[in-house]
Design a protein around this motif. Structure first.
Motif, PDB file in Angstrom:
ATOM      1  N   SER A   2     -99.968 -13.362 -66.039  1.00 46.38           N
ATOM      2  CA  SER A   2    -101.379 -13.124 -66.283  1.00 46.38           C
ATOM      3  C   SER A   2    -101.795 -13.639 -67.664  1.00 46.38           C
ATOM      4  O   SER A   2    -100.980 -13.795 -68.566  1.00 46.38           O
ATOM      5  CB  SER A   2    -101.691 -11.632 -66.175  1.00 46.38           C
ATOM      6  OG  SER A   2    -101.456 -11.170 -64.863  1.00 46.38           O
ATOM      7  N   HIS A   3    -103.091 -13.888 -67.781  1.00 47.14           N
ATOM      8  CA  HIS A   3    -103.649 -14.369 -69.045  1.00 47.14           C
ATOM      9  C   HIS A   3    -103.505 -13.313 -70.138  1.00 47.14           C
ATOM     10  O   HIS A   3    -103.140 -13.608 -71.268  1.00 47.14           O
ATOM     11  CB  HIS A   3    -105.123 -14.704 -68.802  1.00 47.14           C
ATOM     12  CG  HIS A   3    -105.734 -15.553 -69.864  1.00 47.14           C
ATOM     13  ND1 HIS A   3    -105.198 -16.759 -70.251  1.00 47.14           N
ATOM     14  CD2 HIS A   3    -106.842 -15.374 -70.626  1.00 47.14           C
ATOM     15  CE1 HIS A   3    -105.949 -17.290 -71.194  1.00 47.14           C
ATOM     16  NE2 HIS A   3    -106.946 -16.466 -71.453  1.00 47.14           N
ATOM     17  N   ALA A  26    -104.928  -8.966 -66.652  1.00 40.52           N
ATOM     18  CA  ALA A  26    -106.239  -9.594 -66.460  1.00 40.52           C
ATOM     19  C   ALA A  26    -106.025 -11.094 -66.262  1.00 40.52           C
ATOM     20  O   ALA A  26    -105.420 -11.749 -67.109  1.00 40.52           O
ATOM     21  CB  ALA A  26    -107.143  -9.343 -67.663  1.00 40.52           C
ATOM     22  N   GLU A  28    -106.958 -15.094 -65.931  1.00 43.61           N
ATOM     23  CA  GLU A  28    -107.799 -15.986 -66.719  1.00 43.61           C
ATOM     24  C   GLU A  28    -109.140 -16.193 -66.014  1.00 43.61           C
ATOM     25  O   GLU A  28    -109.204 -16.429 -64.810  1.00 43.61           O
ATOM     26  CB  GLU A  28    -107.113 -17.329 -66.928  1.00 43.61           C
ATOM     27  CG  GLU A  28    -107.889 -18.257 -67.847  1.00 43.61           C
ATOM     28  CD  GLU A  28    -107.106 -19.492 -68.238  1.00 43.61           C
ATOM     29  OE1 GLU A  28    -107.598 -20.249 -69.105  1.00 43.61           O
ATOM     30  OE2 GLU A  28    -106.005 -19.699 -67.692  1.00 43.61           O
ATOM     31  N   SER A  30    -111.441 -13.950 -65.538  1.00 44.58           N
ATOM     32  CA  SER A  30    -111.911 -12.769 -64.807  1.00 44.58           C
ATOM     33  C   SER A  30    -112.757 -11.873 -65.696  1.00 44.58           C
ATOM     34  O   SER A  30    -112.657 -11.904 -66.921  1.00 44.58           O
ATOM     35  CB  SER A  30    -110.731 -11.972 -64.250  1.00 44.58           C
ATOM     36  OG  SER A  30    -109.921 -11.468 -65.309  1.00 44.58           O
ATOM     37  N   LEU A 154    -110.884 -15.353 -74.758  1.00 41.27           N
ATOM     38  CA  LEU A 154    -110.904 -13.921 -74.464  1.00 41.27           C
ATOM     39  C   LEU A 154    -112.004 -13.257 -75.277  1.00 41.27           C
ATOM     40  O   LEU A 154    -112.049 -13.377 -76.498  1.00 41.27           O
ATOM     41  CB  LEU A 154    -109.549 -13.290 -74.800  1.00 41.27           C
ATOM     42  CG  LEU A 154    -109.435 -11.775 -74.598  1.00 41.27           C
ATOM     43  CD1 LEU A 154    -109.686 -11.393 -73.145  1.00 41.27           C
ATOM     44  CD2 LEU A 154    -108.050 -11.290 -75.042  1.00 41.27           C
ATOM     45  N   THR A 186    -112.486 -15.037 -70.177  1.00 42.87           N
ATOM     46  CA  THR A 186    -111.832 -13.816 -69.728  1.00 42.87           C
ATOM     47  C   THR A 186    -112.484 -12.687 -70.514  1.00 42.87           C
ATOM     48  O   THR A 186    -112.436 -12.665 -71.741  1.00 42.87           O
ATOM     49  CB  THR A 186    -110.327 -13.854 -70.008  1.00 42.87           C
ATOM     50  OG1 THR A 186    -109.773 -15.017 -69.397  1.00 42.87           O
ATOM     51  CG2 THR A 186    -109.642 -12.613 -69.459  1.00 42.87           C
TER      52      THR A 186
END
Length: 367
Positions: A2-3, A26, A28, A30, A154, A186
């Motif tokens: 996951s990211h 979470a 990438e 999303s 992010l 993200t």
């Protein structure tokens, strides 16, 4: 991989456990909503990811790297605070560029990045204004623009719309979601407002008293609540939770002759029903009658509050449009057998084994 990944994050303030073994991923690009009531730990969790707080235990991984012990400036993320945190003595231009200057980034890129972001956020005609000369929505755009101009993938947002009026919150929800999709950000978005979470997020992490109560898509949390807390926090009005009485391993609602569920060894069960799934019928033809306590006209719907015989808790029914009721009059209730939920009264958890044994007649309706 996951990211962004959190593994067993724990944080305590003295004897108070603020974060209790938090683990989630979470993907990438999303949009993840951290949802829960005040004091549940969601802002502390966001600050821990940002590096503003330090976890007592656990690890945080971002882009395949362990960032658990990195200072905030090295985490390559952006954060938008509830208060916007704008510098009152700096105009919009300087507020947008402040982070770039503080990090000593390449000055030759400033003009192009400022032009792109100011146009994207519709701030290009407001660059010379001070924050005090902006509306709440414009200040929110500046705070968001300052996060976007950093070019970090992010973005963390801590209840960014709580200071805005209802109409502006609705339009800003759409703007933030559209911006997140357009830029492929993200985004972790803290809110106590289930409407924001349900309308914006790809996935929701519902928190309660420092732990994750349930996580999944908005549809999952609404249609498959794992606990009474999740069932009543998601959805408006909250799901009706009605205690059943047990006799010979059969569980009954109110004075109904037919059990809701039989051959079930669970000692105490509660029946969950959403207000919108209950229908009104003539009391003369109803197996289940209720006494009208009050009603509220909400515009598109009317919320009817009524009382079942033998139950202390009232039951709320949502009916379309404006409808008038006479207090203390009788109404008949019915609902689809497929729209019933069962929870353990002892633990508050969804009782799948009991639902498998749930009594369902040959008719469409449970009552």
């Amino acid at each position: 991989m996951s990211h962004l990944s959190l593994h067993h994050i724990t944080k305590a303030w003295g004897d108070k456990i603020a974060l209790n073994d938090i683990t989630f991923d979470a993907a990438e690009g999303s949009f993840v909503a951290l949802l829960g009531p005040s004091g549940c730990g969601k802002s502390t969790l966001l600050s821990t990811i940002a590096g503003l707080e330090t976890a007592d235990r656990g690890e945080i991984h971002f882009r395949h790297s362990d960032i658990t012990h990195l200072p905030p400036s090295q985490r390559k993320l952006s954060m938008v605070f509830q208060s916007y945190a704008l510098f009152p003595h700096l105009n919009v231009r300087e507020n947008l560029l402040f982070g770039l200057k503080a990090r000593s980034e390449d000055k030759q890129t400033f003009a192009a990045r400022l032009e792109d972001v100011s146009k994207l956020m519709e701030l290009d005609k407001l660059l010379d204004r001070l924050p005090s000369q902006l509306s709440g929505g414009q200040q929110q755009r500046v705070a968001l623009g300052r996060a976007v101009i950093a070019n970090n993938n992010l973005c963390l947002m801590d209840e960014p719309l709580s200071n805005l009026d209802a109409k502006l919150r609705q339009s800003m929800r759409r703007e933030i979601r559209a911006l997140q999709k357009k830029l492929g950000l993200t985004m972790l978005y803290v809110t106590h407002d289930q409407t924001e979470a349900m309308s914006m997020a790809d996935s929701i992490i519902l928190m309660n008293d420092g732990h994750i109560e349930q996580q999944g898509t908005p549809n999952d949390l609404y249609n498959n609540p794992a606990t009474v807390f999740a069932a009543q926090f998601i959805g408006a009005p909250p799901m009706n939770i009605l205690p059943l009485h047990n006799k010979d391993n059969r569980h009954y609602l109110s004075h109904l002759q037919a059990p809701v569920v039989e051959q079930c060894e669970e000692i105490a069960l509660s029946l969950g029903l959403r207000a919108e799934d209950i229908q009104l019928i003539s009391p003369e033809h109803a197996a289940l009658k209720a006494r009208v306590i009050s009603y509220e006209y909400m515009g598109a719907d009317t919320l009817l509050v009524c009382q079942l015989a033998g139950l202390a808790d009232a039951i709320t029914v949502k009916v379309p449009g404006m409808q008038h009721f006479v207090e203390d009059s009788q109404v008949g209730l019915q609902w689809s057998a497929a729209r019933q939920y069962l929870f353990s009264t002892t633990t508050g958890k969804r009782c799948a084994s009991a639902e498998q044994q749930m009594f369902v007649s040959q008719k469409k309706y449970a009552v």
